[in-house]
Design an enzyme around this catalytic site. Structure first.
Site, PDB file in Angstrom:
ATOM      1  N   ASN A   1      -5.148   6.305  -2.199  1.00  0.00           N
ATOM      2  CA  ASN A   1      -4.853   7.203  -0.676  1.00  0.00           C
ATOM      3  C   ASN A   1      -4.429   7.729  -0.975  1.00  0.00           C
ATOM      4  OD1 ASN A   1      -5.563   4.626   0.682  1.00  0.00           O
ATOM      5  ND2 ASN A   1      -3.534   3.175   0.370  1.00  0.00           N
TER       6      ASN A   1
ATOM      7  N   SER B   1       0.804  -1.358   0.059  1.00  0.00           N
ATOM      8  CA  SER B   1       0.159  -0.064   0.227  1.00  0.00           C
ATOM      9  C   SER B   1       1.170   1.290  -0.316  1.00  0.00           C
ATOM     10  CB  SER B   1      -0.899   0.397   0.829  1.00  0.00           C
ATOM     11  OG  SER B   1      -0.845  -0.906   2.424  1.00  0.00           O
TER      12      SER B   1
HETATM   13  N1  NAD Z   1      -4.447  -4.510   5.745  1.00  0.00           N
HETATM   14  C1  NAD Z   1      -4.254  -3.881   5.017  1.00  0.00           C
HETATM   15  O1  NAD Z   1      -6.095  -3.273   5.107  1.00  0.00           O
HETATM   16  C2  NAD Z   1      -4.833  -3.890   4.037  1.00  0.00           C
HETATM   17  C3  NAD Z   1      -4.400  -3.251   2.395  1.00  0.00           C
HETATM   18  C4  NAD Z   1      -3.867  -2.660   1.557  1.00  0.00           C
HETATM   19  C5  NAD Z   1      -2.915  -3.679   1.362  1.00  0.00           C
HETATM   20  N2  NAD Z   1      -2.043  -4.065   2.330  1.00  0.00           N
HETATM   21  C6  NAD Z   1      -0.887  -4.625   2.114  1.00  0.00           C
HETATM   22  O2  NAD Z   1      -0.819  -6.120   1.730  1.00  0.00           O
HETATM   23  C7  NAD Z   1       0.305  -7.147   2.679  1.00  0.00           C
HETATM   24  C8  NAD Z   1      -0.037  -7.288   3.725  1.00  0.00           C
HETATM   25  O3  NAD Z   1      -0.440  -7.457   4.637  1.00  0.00           O
HETATM   26  P1  NAD Z   1      -1.311  -7.732   5.177  1.00  0.00           P
HETATM   27  O4  NAD Z   1      -2.947  -7.378   6.307  1.00  0.00           O
HETATM   28  O5  NAD Z   1      -2.221  -9.403   4.222  1.00  0.00           O
HETATM   29  O6  NAD Z   1      -0.634  -8.427   6.677  1.00  0.00           O
HETATM   30  P2  NAD Z   1      -0.960  -9.339   7.549  1.00  0.00           P
HETATM   31  O7  NAD Z   1       0.467  -9.615   8.556  1.00  0.00           O
HETATM   32  O8  NAD Z   1      -2.311 -10.321   7.552  1.00  0.00           O
HETATM   33  O9  NAD Z   1      -0.391 -11.040   6.474  1.00  0.00           O
HETATM   34  C9  NAD Z   1       1.340 -11.113   5.790  1.00  0.00           C
HETATM   35  C10 NAD Z   1       1.157 -12.234   5.693  1.00  0.00           C
HETATM   36  O10 NAD Z   1       2.493 -12.534   5.276  1.00  0.00           O
HETATM   37  C11 NAD Z   1       3.522 -13.634   5.969  1.00  0.00           C
HETATM   38  N3  NAD Z   1       4.842 -13.519   5.711  1.00  0.00           N
HETATM   39  C12 NAD Z   1       5.604 -13.325   6.634  1.00  0.00           C
HETATM   40  N4  NAD Z   1       7.140 -13.026   6.036  1.00  0.00           N
HETATM   41  C13 NAD Z   1       6.941 -13.819   4.700  1.00  0.00           C
HETATM   42  C14 NAD Z   1       7.445 -13.528   3.615  1.00  0.00           C
HETATM   43  N5  NAD Z   1       8.884 -13.958   3.668  1.00  0.00           N
HETATM   44  N6  NAD Z   1       7.209 -14.701   2.583  1.00  0.00           N
HETATM   45  C15 NAD Z   1       6.108 -14.660   2.563  1.00  0.00           C
HETATM   46  N7  NAD Z   1       5.219 -14.293   3.419  1.00  0.00           N
HETATM   47  C16 NAD Z   1       5.293 -13.771   4.464  1.00  0.00           C
HETATM   48  C17 NAD Z   1       2.851 -13.765   7.581  1.00  0.00           C
HETATM   49  O11 NAD Z   1       2.944 -15.057   8.183  1.00  0.00           O
HETATM   50  C18 NAD Z   1       1.400 -13.707   7.557  1.00  0.00           C
HETATM   51  O12 NAD Z   1       0.542 -14.592   7.276  1.00  0.00           O
HETATM   52  C19 NAD Z   1       1.252  -5.623   3.184  1.00  0.00           C
HETATM   53  O13 NAD Z   1       1.426  -5.285   1.988  1.00  0.00           O
HETATM   54  C20 NAD Z   1      -0.103  -4.797   3.208  1.00  0.00           C
HETATM   55  O14 NAD Z   1       1.154  -3.242   3.319  1.00  0.00           O
HETATM   56  C21 NAD Z   1      -2.969  -4.378   3.178  1.00  0.00           C
END
Ligand code: NAD
Length: 505
Positions: A188, A117
């Site tokens: 954003n 993001s």
């Molecule tokens: N949560 C939101 O509202 C949102 C919205 C848009 C974008 N994002 C983006 O999406 C991405 C993920 O966010 P999220 O909220 O799902 O996070 P999250 O913490 O729920 O999930 C991240 C996952 O990645 C795994 N992980 C850790 N190290 C890793 C690696 N080396 N390789 C692969 N996977 C690995 C973790 O075990 C976890 O299951 C981020 O870049 C975030 O900025 C999040």
């Protein structure tokens, strides 16, 4: 025509990754989900299966969709995917490392997408061995429910990668918008003034946080006010985002963090997650009162009022005043003169008690010590709240008459301190301004900006459409009024907005 991938890889099985995998399975793709933590992978897979089961019940996914989910024990299992979407934690180094690894695992034609993001896609692309195949696919939380996908072109992205990302998003049932790389991409970035301008209003003590939120909900039709939203997102998260905007833009004044955010974080008041942010989230009862009901329009009783001006505010007020039973007069004498002009030629003239439109300037700058001030934003048909302001010199009877007049038109009154555009005008005109800066800088089209803010951020209408409803004269009056009275660069009008307002697209 670009075909959608048959095999989709999803890296990271958290909130976003699981949601994206659910979308892939439902759209008919063989979906390989990877997470380095076995527990996280299991939890993610369970979420995908639960989500699909609900969709199958509702007829929104085919019954064989769950069979398309495959769990990957290592990145190597993603070797034959045509598209891999990375949804790992938001850390630039971790993501750059993943793009390097995926480049050696996947085929030379594979498209690598990131759901980041905030990290520039261009910097992640440069970590891949084929940067032209890297693209941003920014889903919104929760991905299965939010109808928007923002596809971001890095400086290196080629057409094939872009088209594959768009086709995949459309196959997943999303409205896809295109954005250029840059701070906050399109959604954003264009949404930033909602919090940023609200914080400035609080800092200047124009209104309290409860008032600003109520004004946005009842006057603007937003589902949540900016401070409720900041509490929900996390004040620390918002502060980090603001700092990253400043860093990436080398100090753009519109995007500066606010010292209030720094103090809230320092005090540990992070929002809902810490039990206290701008509001308190105790066990006993809701954090804010229910929205008050506006009064029923009535009670004009043939009293004479004069509403000056053309355009949507003056016309909207005349319509409501007529419906409430007032007698409309072209000039005074009248019980009340409502000066609704965005550019008054004779700002001081009034033949009766005056309530003046605080769009082109603050009430104080208007130079009529005996007047009260007001601001409302078109479209007026559904508007339930008017903002009123008064000076120490405004006589109490004028303020009372103004409040009674707007109540008779069905408006709740919120008394705030004096400023050009008061609260809602200032927030929304800055949203419109940011949209026109973004369009002028080629970040996205006007249509995509509107789709992005309504579908991605739940705004009641897009800033381009809203700017048209308000009228460019009114929007520029507020921005120029702020510029004149503040001399801060954050209130400079977007060059394209000014050009469009002169009828020169
Ligand atoms: N949560 C939101 O509202 C949102 C919205 C848009 C974008 N994002 C983006 O999406 C991405 C993920 O966010 P999220 O909220 O799902 O996070 P999250 O913490 O729920 O999930 C991240 C996952 O990645 C795994 N992980 C850790 N190290 C890793 C690696 N080396 N390789 C692969 N996977 C690995 C973790 O075990 C976890 O299951 C981020 O870049 C975030 O900025 C999040």
């Amino acid at each position: 025509m670009t075909t959608v991938p048959e095999r989709l890889g999803v890296v990271g099985a958290g909130t976003m990754g699981a949601g994206i995998a659910q979308l892939g399975c439902a759209a008919g793709m063989r979906t390989l989900l990877f997470d380095p933590l076995p527990d996280a992978l299991d939890r993610g897979a369970e979420r995908v299966r639960d989500g699909l089961a609900k969709w199958i019940d509702k007829g929104r996914a085919p019954t064989d969709a769950p069979e398309r989910l495959h769990l990957a024990g290592s990145l190597d299992a993603l070797a034959d995917c045509e598209l891999v979407i990375e949804a790992a934690p938001e850390r630039a180094e971790l993501k750059r490392e993943l793009f390097g690894q995926l480049s050696s695992v996947c085929g030379s034609e594979a498209v690598l997408a990131t759901n980041t993001s905030s990290i520039p896609i261009t910097s992640l692309a440069s970590a891949a061995s084929r940067p032209e195949n890297v693209v941003g696919m920014h889903f919104f939380n929760p991905p299965p429910l939010m109808g928007l996908l923002e596809v971001i072109r890095a400086d290196q992205t080629r057409e094939h990668a872009l088209q594959l990302a768009v086709a995949t998003g459309e196959a997943m049932g999303k409205r896809v918008i295109l954005a250029a790389d840059g701070p906050g991409f399109l959604v954003n970035r264009c949404g930033r003034p909602f919090a940023a301008e609200a914080l400035r209003l609080l800092q200047e003590r124009v209104a309290t946080h409860e008032q600003i939120d109520r004004i946005c909900r009842l006057g603007g039709g937003f589902r949540m006010g900016p401070f409720e939203l900041m509490d929900l997102v996390g004040i620390d998260v918002g502060f980090e985002v603001a700092k990253s905007f400043t860093e990436l833009s080398f100090g753009e004044p519109r995007w500066k963090p606010n010292p209030i955010q720094a103090r809230m974080v320092a005090a540990g008041r992070l929002g809902r997650k810490s039990g206290r942010g701008y509001y308190e989230y105790g066990a006993d009862g809701p954090y804010r009162p229910e929205n008050p009901e506006p009064p029923a329009p009535a009670g004009g009783a043939g009293r004479p009022v004069s509403i000056l001006g053309e355009g949507p505010v003056a016309e909207g007020l005349r319509k409501r005043a007529r419906a409430a039973g007032f007698e409309l007069r072209a000039g005074g004498p009248a019980d009340l003169i409502v000066d609704a002009r965005s550019a008054p030629a004779d700002p001081r003239a009034a033949n009766g008690p005056l309530v003046a439109f605080c769009a082109p300037s603050s009430l104080a700058a208007r130079g009529v010590p005996g007047a009260a001030g007001f601001h409302v934003l078109p479209p007026l048909d559904g508007s339930r709240l008017v903002e009123l302001t008064r000076l120490p010199t405004s006589p109490a009877p004028v303020a009372d008459t103004a409040e009674r007049f707007f109540a008779a038109l069905g408006f709740l009154a919120e008394w705030v301190d004096d400023a050009p555009g008061l609260v809602l005008g200032r927030i929304v005109c800055q949203l419109v301004n940011e949209a026109w800066f973004a369009i002028g800088e080629g970040v996205g089209s006007g249509e995509d900006v509107d789709a992005g803010l309504t579908l991605g951020l739940n705004h009641p209408r897009g800033p381009v459409e809203w700017g048209e409803a308000i009228g460019p004269e009114h929007v520029l009056a507020v921005l120029d009024g702020l510029w004149d009275e503040r001399h801060e660069e954050r209130y400079r009008a977007a060059p394209l907005l000014r050009r469009v307002s002169r009828g020169m697209p």
